[in-house]
Scaffold this motif. Structure first.
Motif, PDB file in Angstrom:
ATOM      1  N   HIS A   1     -12.037  72.361   8.423  1.00  0.00           N
ATOM      2  CA  HIS A   1     -12.502  71.666   9.523  1.00  0.00           C
ATOM      3  C   HIS A   1     -11.554  70.418   9.779  1.00  0.00           C
ATOM      4  N   GLY A   2     -10.634  69.996   9.197  1.00  0.00           N
ATOM      5  CA  GLY A   2      -9.896  69.146   9.304  1.00  0.00           C
ATOM      6  C   GLY A   2     -10.417  68.064   9.360  1.00  0.00           C
ATOM      7  N   LEU A   3     -10.962  67.788   8.372  1.00  0.00           N
ATOM      8  CA  LEU A   3     -11.672  66.365   8.392  1.00  0.00           C
ATOM      9  C   LEU A   3     -11.683  65.446   7.125  1.00  0.00           C
ATOM     10  N   ALA A   4     -10.425  65.101   7.702  1.00  0.00           N
ATOM     11  CA  ALA A   4      -9.758  64.002   6.977  1.00  0.00           C
ATOM     12  C   ALA A   4     -11.049  62.681   7.081  1.00  0.00           C
ATOM     13  N   ALA A   5     -11.198  62.208   5.778  1.00  0.00           N
ATOM     14  CA  ALA A   5     -12.418  60.803   6.041  1.00  0.00           C
ATOM     15  C   ALA A   5     -11.702  59.508   6.889  1.00  0.00           C
ATOM     16  N   LYS A   6     -12.794  59.191   7.699  1.00  0.00           N
ATOM     17  CA  LYS A   6     -12.221  57.822   8.420  1.00  0.00           C
ATOM     18  C   LYS A   6     -12.520  57.008   7.652  1.00  0.00           C
ATOM     19  N   LYS A   7     -11.420  55.669   7.966  1.00  0.00           N
ATOM     20  CA  LYS A   7     -11.896  54.478   7.358  1.00  0.00           C
ATOM     21  C   LYS A   7     -13.034  53.788   8.397  1.00  0.00           C
ATOM     22  N   SER A   8     -12.754  53.805   9.812  1.00  0.00           N
ATOM     23  CA  SER A   8     -13.095  52.931  10.652  1.00  0.00           C
ATOM     24  C   SER A   8     -14.867  53.739  10.274  1.00  0.00           C
ATOM     25  N   LEU A   9     -14.624  54.976   9.510  1.00  0.00           N
ATOM     26  CA  LEU A   9     -16.401  55.251   9.938  1.00  0.00           C
ATOM     27  C   LEU A   9     -16.920  55.077   8.623  1.00  0.00           C
ATOM     28  N   GLY A  10     -16.203  54.143   7.745  1.00  0.00           N
ATOM     29  CA  GLY A  10     -16.727  53.914   6.454  1.00  0.00           C
ATOM     30  C   GLY A  10     -16.580  55.009   5.906  1.00  0.00           C
ATOM     31  N   GLN A  11     -15.867  56.392   5.696  1.00  0.00           N
ATOM     32  CA  GLN A  11     -16.265  57.638   4.771  1.00  0.00           C
ATOM     33  C   GLN A  11     -15.688  58.360   3.761  1.00  0.00           C
ATOM     34  N   ASN A  12     -16.337  58.096   2.802  1.00  0.00           N
ATOM     35  CA  ASN A  12     -15.673  58.281   1.656  1.00  0.00           C
ATOM     36  C   ASN A  12     -16.834  59.762   0.882  1.00  0.00           C
ATOM     37  N   PHE A  13     -15.923  60.962   0.729  1.00  0.00           N
ATOM     38  CA  PHE A  13     -16.868  62.524   1.083  1.00  0.00           C
ATOM     39  C   PHE A  13     -17.045  62.295  -0.552  1.00  0.00           C
TER      40      PHE A  13
ATOM     41  N   ALA B   1     -30.242  54.310 -10.283  1.00  0.00           N
ATOM     42  CA  ALA B   1     -30.304  55.605 -10.119  1.00  0.00           C
ATOM     43  C   ALA B   1     -29.299  56.296 -10.780  1.00  0.00           C
ATOM     44  N   LEU B   2     -28.531  55.826 -10.754  1.00  0.00           N
ATOM     45  CA  LEU B   2     -26.756  56.338 -10.877  1.00  0.00           C
ATOM     46  C   LEU B   2     -25.534  55.566 -10.487  1.00  0.00           C
ATOM     47  N   ARG B   3     -24.914  56.433 -11.436  1.00  0.00           N
ATOM     48  CA  ARG B   3     -23.476  55.135 -11.118  1.00  0.00           C
ATOM     49  C   ARG B   3     -22.080  56.181 -10.940  1.00  0.00           C
ATOM     50  N   LEU B   4     -20.955  55.517 -10.642  1.00  0.00           N
ATOM     51  CA  LEU B   4     -20.136  57.179 -10.256  1.00  0.00           C
ATOM     52  C   LEU B   4     -19.048  55.994  -9.711  1.00  0.00           C
ATOM     53  N   PRO B   5     -17.787  56.879 -10.561  1.00  0.00           N
ATOM     54  CA  PRO B   5     -17.155  56.629 -10.306  1.00  0.00           C
ATOM     55  C   PRO B   5     -16.327  56.426  -9.210  1.00  0.00           C
ATOM     56  N   PRO B   6     -14.758  55.444  -8.766  1.00  0.00           N
ATOM     57  CA  PRO B   6     -14.103  56.086  -7.853  1.00  0.00           C
ATOM     58  C   PRO B   6     -14.105  57.243  -7.344  1.00  0.00           C
ATOM     59  N   GLU B   7     -13.327  57.458  -8.443  1.00  0.00           N
ATOM     60  CA  GLU B   7     -12.207  58.732  -8.625  1.00  0.00           C
ATOM     61  C   GLU B   7     -13.435  60.400  -8.189  1.00  0.00           C
ATOM     62  N   ALA B   8     -14.823  59.901  -7.717  1.00  0.00           N
ATOM     63  CA  ALA B   8     -15.486  61.015  -7.686  1.00  0.00           C
ATOM     64  C   ALA B   8     -15.214  61.529  -6.292  1.00  0.00           C
ATOM     65  N   PHE B   9     -14.345  60.684  -5.418  1.00  0.00           N
ATOM     66  CA  PHE B   9     -14.643  60.298  -4.083  1.00  0.00           C
ATOM     67  C   PHE B   9     -13.617  60.997  -2.891  1.00  0.00           C
ATOM     68  N   THR B  10     -13.136  61.269  -1.829  1.00  0.00           N
ATOM     69  CA  THR B  10     -12.732  61.430  -1.266  1.00  0.00           C
ATOM     70  C   THR B  10     -12.984  60.984  -0.264  1.00  0.00           C
ATOM     71  N   PRO B  11     -11.452  60.143   0.156  1.00  0.00           N
ATOM     72  CA  PRO B  11     -10.597  59.321  -0.737  1.00  0.00           C
ATOM     73  C   PRO B  11     -11.775  58.247  -1.806  1.00  0.00           C
ATOM     74  N   PRO B  12     -10.992  57.925  -2.781  1.00  0.00           N
ATOM     75  CA  PRO B  12     -11.470  57.579  -3.667  1.00  0.00           C
ATOM     76  C   PRO B  12     -11.849  55.677  -3.202  1.00  0.00           C
ATOM     77  N   PRO B  13     -12.881  55.033  -3.028  1.00  0.00           N
ATOM     78  CA  PRO B  13     -12.375  54.023  -2.913  1.00  0.00           C
ATOM     79  C   PRO B  13     -12.474  52.964  -3.499  1.00  0.00           C
ATOM     80  N   LYS B  14     -11.891  51.712  -3.045  1.00  0.00           N
ATOM     81  CA  LYS B  14     -12.016  50.429  -3.971  1.00  0.00           C
ATOM     82  C   LYS B  14     -12.716  50.044  -5.180  1.00  0.00           C
ATOM     83  N   VAL B  15     -13.956  50.273  -5.282  1.00  0.00           N
ATOM     84  CA  VAL B  15     -14.914  50.105  -5.816  1.00  0.00           C
ATOM     85  C   VAL B  15     -15.661  50.751  -6.282  1.00  0.00           C
TER      86      VAL B  15
END
Length: 284
Positions: free
Chosen positions: A17-29, A185-199
């Motif tokens: 679907h061509g769903l590259a995350a958009k930084k402007s929308l605060g997206q991290n999948f 309840a749960l902690r998640l590292p940056p690498e769990a997301f695409t793109p990985p956030p800096k935090v």
């Protein structure tokens, strides 16, 4: 990553679907469906519940909620690119997923869902705190929601659950804990997301108290706390000058030393300060 349903892996969905995350929308999948299923289980049995999800993106958490048995999910998505992927999920779970295109800041979920509502969301970073403040400050209490299970940047999560004396303790902790039971309840590292956030990220679970911990007018408490933490490194006798009048008398009446700093004051004492300030204003 094993599948939790018969739908394609999220990486395939994003690619098709061509769903590259958009930084402007605060997206991290969040792509790991085992993790999204874990998040979906945090609020407990949702089989008879109405669930609000904000910013579902390609639907990872949506699939987790539905696979774990959520009765009815309303997914509010601002990014129209994600709607076809969400529609495919809806077709796989007939009658259980409603998709609404729009801005969650402008939509009243009660127009679409019966209360009480469980809110479960990987919130877009750019609107997460604003949405939380809205959920914590409705016109009446208890609120229309029965739980909040929300993904934040870990820094924000720590601010919600912080205790007096903690570096992260501030206005958000007071407002949240005054009215809710809160926990990470749960902690998640940056690498769990695409793109990985800096935090790092964390999921906070909150349940509303039937009544707030201590008696206080919500608007007055919010105002007093905001003024106190606006200059958090100053002694309160200086930081609260914006309240006007004899600040030291207000503090003494509330059981707070004038030389104390906001970051060390308990919610109980802030509520007392709000009551004292309200009484003074009413008498003037």
């Amino acid at each position: 990553m094993s599948a939790i349903d018969g739908l394609p892996p999220l990486r395939e969905v994003i690619a098709s679907h061509g769903l590259a995350a958009k930084k402007s929308l605060g997206q991290n999948f969040l792509l790991d469906l085992n993790l999204t299923a874990r998040i979906a289980r945090i609020p407990g049995d949702l089989s008879q519940a109405s669930v609000l999800e904000v910013g579902p993106g390609p639907g990872g958490l949506t699939r987790g909620l539905l696979a774990e048995g959520a009765g009815h999910v309303l997914a509010i998505e601002k990014d129209s690119r994600c709607l076809p992927a969400l529609t495919e999920i809806s077709e796989a779970y007939p009658g259980r997923l409603e998709i609404l295109e729009g801005d969650a800041l402008e939509i009243d979920p009660l127009d679409h869902l019966p209360a009480p509502i469980h809110v479960v969301a990987n919130l877009p970073y750019n609107v997460g705190t604003e949405l939380l403040i809205r959920w914590l400050t409705p016109e009446s209490w208890p609120p229309y929601w029965s739980s909040l299970t929300l993904m934040f940047q870990q820094e924000v999560a720590e601010r919600i659950v912080a205790q007096p004396g903690d570096k992260a303790y501030g206005r958000l902790a007071v407002l949240a804990q005054w009215r809710c039971e809160t926990r990470v309840a749960l902690r998640l590292p940056p690498e769990a997301f695409t793109p990985p956030p800096k935090v790092h990220s964390a999921v906070v679970h909150m349940r509303p108290r039937p009544t707030p911990l201590y008696d206080a007018d919500p608007e007055t408490l919010s105002h007093v706390v905001a003024v106190a933490f606006n200059q958090r490194r100053k002694m309160l006798r200086s930081a609260l000058k914006g309240l006007g009048g004899d600040v030291e008398a207000l503090l003494t009446e509330s059981g707070i030393a004038p030389t104390e700093r906001a970051e060390r004051v308990s919610i109980e004492r802030f509520a007392a300060l709000a009551r004292a300030f309200a009484a003074r204003e009413a008498a003037s």
